[in-house]
Design an enzyme around this catalytic site. Structure first.
Site, short mmCIF file in Angstrom:
data_model
loop_
_atom_site.label_atom_id
_atom_site.label_comp_id
_atom_site.label_asym_id
_atom_site.label_seq_id
_atom_site.Cartn_x
_atom_site.Cartn_y
_atom_site.Cartn_z
N SER A 1 95.75 52.85 15.29
CA SER A 1 94.73 53.89 15.44
C SER A 1 95.42 55.20 15.71
CB SER A 1 93.80 53.57 16.60
OG SER A 1 93.08 54.74 16.97
N SER B 1 79.09 55.71 21.49
CA SER B 1 79.42 54.38 21.01
C SER B 1 80.56 54.33 20.01
CB SER B 1 78.17 53.70 20.41
OG SER B 1 78.32 52.32 20.56
N ASP C 1 73.89 49.20 20.57
CA ASP C 1 74.92 50.00 19.90
C ASP C 1 75.26 49.43 18.54
OD1 ASP C 1 74.87 51.17 22.34
OD2 ASP C 1 76.93 50.67 22.91
#
Ligand code: ADP
Ligand code: MG
Length: 397
Positions: A81, A140, A186
């Site tokens: 990431s 979220s 979510d």
């Protein structure tokens, strides 16, 4: 069709899909097989109703998490990431034991775990994650990662898994692998969101119904203000509210507070032991009703008229549930004073974001008014974006 001007930069510049692609090439020295995206979400109304088996009304936001992915020959998963320095790699042993992969990569390992636990053969893969969803602001980002990874793995593996089963799997990843006790809102919102709609979700039955929420056609927009308030004691307070609601339901002899209606409310309150519990129950019961009233107005095409319900929801969270903080109260008051039709904190509380329903052409002025009110109070500048509801998790290319 959508407008998004986030001032909350959470990652290097460049389009998020381009960043996922570039990140993949840089890390793995190869081309991805495709890119999958999932949005963040906000809850229009219905706060702390989910674990009371009541109603929520979230919609997907035009801020996305994108996963570039390619299969690999062995049964292992490598994930990178842009929010982390190094990729994380794991195999079936780590994936099959919740807690073995920790930190941000647990959200990815959790998806692999949930798929395998449901009997699916998950393809080994390399993944690169980029995101415009701010982390920890209550929009979220966690469900966006789960949904984008799930979409990628389902398609790379040719898994027979219809999208209506994805929310439950992504929720299990977060509850049982990561260990975060969240409801299904979510994941439902970021997977099943529909452009121009908000999702009416019954947290008892898990029925989901898209409700028309065409802000653009009504000349309206939703201003989302990231309060930037530090989350003070949010976890402990959340647990305390939840315990208080569950105790109250037991006292009242109902499975959950959803079973108390506004018509029953006075009688129910009279049976509760103390003023604090009465306030907590009053919030939940009236909030469920405000969701139902909002849905009725939206079905009748009366979008602007939901404003007072949003504002009443905020007052209830502030006075009865006691989950707001000065930053969010300031944002709500400033937005209303600047002409918003309604405004409320969204999310679990103690910070997070504020929603303000505004005329589309007034959005910048309302954002400026909130920023000015923050400066006057000495708060760190808020982030703002103007949002229209978008669709859920999807393949990009
Ligand atoms: P939110 O309200 O944003 O969902 P959570 O605490 O539920 O807040 O989830 C945030 C966590 O999700 C982050 O701390 C991180 O572990 C994970 N996460 C979210 N987005 C990303 C991302 N783009 N890359 C890596 N991890 C992410
Ligand atoms: Mg989350």
């Amino acid at each position: 069709m959508t407008t998004a001007t986030p001032t909350t930069a959470t990652a290097p510049s460049g389009g998020v899909a381009a960043r996922a692609w570039a990140g993949f090439r840089q890390r793995y020295d190869a081309e991805p097989a495709g890119r999958w995206a999932a949005p963040g979400r906000v809850n229009l109304i219905g706060e702390h109703t989910d674990y009371n088996e009541g109603f929520v009304l979230p919609f997907a936001l035009p801020l996305r998490t994108v996963v570039a992915a390619a299969p690999r020959d062995d049964e292992r998963w490598t994930v990178w990431s842009e929010l982390a320095d190094e990729p994380v790699e794991f195999g079936p042993a780590e994936a099959d034991e919740p807690g073995r992969v920790t930190g941000w990569a647990a959200y990815v390992a959790g998806v692999v775990w949930a798929l395998r636990a449901a009997g699916h053969r998950v393809p080994g893969a390399r993944l690169a994650v980029a995101s415009d969803v701010p982390v920890g602001s209550g929009l979220s980002s966690s469900a966006a990662v789960e949904a984008a990874v799930l979409a990628a793995l389902v398609e790379l593996g040719g898994l027979d898994l219809p999208a209506d089963r994805w929310p439950r799997l992504a929720q299990r990843a977060e509850n049982d692998y990561v260990g975060a006790p969240t409801g299904i809102m979510d994941q439902s919102a970021v997977i099943r969101g529909r452009p121009g709609h908000t999702l009416f979700l019954d947290c008892r039955t898990e029925d989901v119904e898209p409700i028309p929420f065409d802000l653009a056609a009504a000349g309206l927009a939703m201003l989302v203000v990231d309060s930037r308030a530090p989350h003070r004691h949010a976890d402990g307070e959340y647990a305390a509210r939840r315990a208080s609601c569950e105790r109250a339901a037991r006292t009242l002899g109902v499975p959950a507070l959803r079973d108390v209606t506004v018509a029953d409310l006075d009688a129910a309150l009279a049976r509760l032991p103390d003023e604090e519990t009465r306030r907590r129950v009053r919030h939940v019961v009236t909030e469920d009703q405000r969701v139902l009233d909002t849905v009725a107005l939206l079905r009748a095409g009366r979008v602007r008229d939901i404003g007072p319900l949003l504002t009443a929801s905020h007052a209830s969270m502030r006075d009865d549930f006691e989950i707001t903080v000065p930053e969010v109260d300031t944002a709500v008051e400033a937005a209303l004073a600047a002409g918003a039709y309604g405004a409320r904190m969204t999310g679990g509380g103690f910070g997070g974001c504020v929603l303000a329903l505004v005329d589309a052409d007034r959005a910048p002025a309302v954002a400026d008014a909130v920023t000015a009110a923050y400066a006057e109070r000495g708060f760190a500048a808020p982030g703002t974006l103007t949002a229209l509801p978008v669709g859920g998790a999807t393949r990009l290319d």
